[in-house]
Design a protein around this motif. Structure first.
Motif, mmCIF file in Angstrom:
data_model
loop_
_atom_site.group_PDB
_atom_site.id
_atom_site.type_symbol
_atom_site.label_atom_id
_atom_site.label_comp_id
_atom_site.label_asym_id
_atom_site.label_seq_id
_atom_site.Cartn_x
_atom_site.Cartn_y
_atom_site.Cartn_z
ATOM 1 N N GLN A 199 0.818 -1.214 0.000
ATOM 2 C CA GLN A 199 0.000 0.000 0.000
ATOM 3 C C GLN A 199 0.849 1.260 0.000
ATOM 4 O O GLN A 199 0.494 2.264 -0.629
ATOM 5 N N ALA A 226 -7.221 -6.384 -7.037
ATOM 6 C CA ALA A 226 -8.190 -5.358 -6.660
ATOM 7 C C ALA A 226 -9.180 -5.884 -5.619
ATOM 8 O O ALA A 226 -9.604 -5.138 -4.719
ATOM 9 N N ASP A 227 -9.537 -7.155 -5.723
ATOM 10 C CA ASP A 227 -10.452 -7.734 -4.739
ATOM 11 C C ASP A 227 -9.841 -7.740 -3.337
ATOM 12 O O ASP A 227 -10.554 -7.626 -2.339
ATOM 13 N N LEU A 275 -7.238 -5.532 -2.356
ATOM 14 C CA LEU A 275 -6.874 -4.173 -1.953
ATOM 15 C C LEU A 275 -8.077 -3.250 -1.783
ATOM 16 O O LEU A 275 -8.075 -2.377 -0.910
ATOM 17 N N TRP A 276 -9.084 -3.418 -2.634
ATOM 18 C CA TRP A 276 -10.269 -2.546 -2.596
ATOM 19 C C TRP A 276 -11.531 -3.408 -2.698
ATOM 20 O O TRP A 276 -12.267 -3.336 -3.677
ATOM 21 N N GLU A 314 -15.038 -5.061 -2.865
ATOM 22 C CA GLU A 314 -16.398 -4.602 -3.128
ATOM 23 C C GLU A 314 -16.462 -3.146 -3.577
ATOM 24 O O GLU A 314 -17.487 -2.474 -3.426
ATOM 25 N N GLN A 315 -15.360 -2.650 -4.168
ATOM 26 C CA GLN A 315 -15.345 -1.285 -4.701
ATOM 27 C C GLN A 315 -15.201 -1.338 -6.216
ATOM 28 O O GLN A 315 -14.424 -2.125 -6.750
ATOM 29 N N TRP A 366 -12.081 3.414 -6.877
ATOM 30 C CA TRP A 366 -10.703 3.357 -6.372
ATOM 31 C C TRP A 366 -9.706 3.944 -7.348
ATOM 32 O O TRP A 366 -8.687 4.514 -6.930
ATOM 33 N N SER A 367 -9.974 3.870 -8.642
ATOM 34 C CA SER A 367 -9.045 4.488 -9.596
ATOM 35 C C SER A 367 -9.076 6.011 -9.469
ATOM 36 O O SER A 367 -8.034 6.673 -9.602
ATOM 37 N N ARG A 415 -9.584 7.713 -6.738
ATOM 38 C CA ARG A 415 -8.804 8.083 -5.549
ATOM 39 C C ARG A 415 -7.303 8.040 -5.845
ATOM 40 O O ARG A 415 -6.548 8.919 -5.413
#
Length: 322
Positions: free
Chosen positions: A196, A212-213, A215-216, A218-219, A224-225, A227
């Motif tokens: 991170q 992605a599952d 690190l983020w 259910e987003q 997240w991109s 951010r």
């Protein structure tokens, strides 16, 4: 291809260099006696830098790697391939008395893979020191340092990689990160935290769906991109395997379908994709064109057995891309 930028791009990477053996039979999960095919030159950062060298050479660029192999036959397999494909080996140590790192992969009928790695107890973890690597990369004039999350499983390699990123960012070098999360390599709680921290300073963030599952969870990509792009990131790409890829920068979102090809061996395709993308972006190519070429490079990679065997040059990439 005409030069994309006035100054030839130099790409750097660091991490594990391995030989890989691929089980010839599916479903054994490395638990059942079976024939294995290899040794293939491997290691996610090694696959990346080999492809980066091939792409950069098309417009006068270079690729530099920091890592280590053993003084054995397997080390020769890896080092000979990298040198043949144009990688500068000046920061690759040859360690006597310690075996070259290895990976054994077994495929399952559903496409999933089981790995057995030997990194921390091999030459792969005995890279040059931080000061030597940083000085070597800066002397080479690298514009991008690529990190694969696979190197963060070993505590000592993680510390070197994180400190190197922090040092080179301060010198104006862009960071590229492929989270490349492998459960088999997560040795302690510090792994995700270090990942991170690197993501937070990276200009290029290149996760897979599986990454992605983690690190983020259910987003959506949009959330997240956005951010990441509000922070240090210039380009964010989500690799989706046979579903294609999505890229985003300040100019908007590019969504590409995957090429329909026969998949023989997907290992290394993501590294090949990242190398093509990052090298072209660093050389000044716009995201839509660079992403289309990276998408084609990944499709070429999966059609060959062995993690580095499907690496390609721009002529092959453009022939598939059309």
């Amino acid at each position: 291809m005409a030069p994309i930028s006035e100054t030839p791009v130099v790409i750097g990477s660091i991490g594990e260099l391995l030989v890989e053996f691929v089980c010839a039979e599916k479903g054994g999960r490395n638990l059942v006696a079976a024939p294995y095919i290899g040794p293939f030159p491997s290691g996610a950062p090694g696959i990346f830098i080999d492809q980066a060298a091939r792409i950069a050479a098309s417009f006068g660029g270079r690729a530099v790697f920091a890592g280590a192999v053993g003084d054995d036959a397997f080390g020769r397999v890896v080092l000979d391939r990298l040198v043949a494909d144009g990688v500068d080996p000046g920061l690759i140590r040859v360690v006597p008395g310690v075996p070259t790192g290895s990976a054994f992969v077994s495929y399952n009928d559903d496409g999933s893979r089981d790995f057995v790695f030997n990194i921390g107890h091999s030459a792969a973890a005995r890279m040059p020191g931080l000061d030597e690597i940083a000085a070597g990369f800066l002397a080479a004039g690298i514009s991008v340092l690529h990190i694969s999350g696979s190197m963060l499983g070993d505590v000592a390699m993680r510390a070197t990689g994180l400190a190197l990123c922090e040092r080179l960012v301060d010198q104006g070098v862009a960071i590229s990160i492929d989270p490349n999360i492998r459960a088999e390599l997560i040795s302690d709680a510090g792994y995700i935290g270090a990942l991170q921290r690197i993501i937070a300073m990276a200009g290029y963030v290149l996760p897979s769906d599986a990454d992605a599952d983690v690190l983020w969870p259910e987003q959506a990509f949009d959330a997240w991109s956005a951010r990441l792009l509000a922070g240090a990131a210039q380009v964010v790409v989500l690799k989706r395997g046979d579903q294609g890829c999505i890229g985003r920068d300040a100019g908007g979102i590019v969504d590409l379908a995957a090429h329909r090809v026969s998949v023989l061996d997907p290992t290394g395709a993501g590294d090949c994709f990242c190398a093509t993308l990052v090298t072209l972006l660093a050389a000044g190519q716009a995201l839509p064109d660079a992403l289309a070429r990276a998408n084609a490079a990944g499709a070429l990679a999966v059609q060959k057995l062995g993690p580095m065997e499907g690496n390609s040059g721009l002529a092959e990439i453009d022939a598939l891309k059309g």
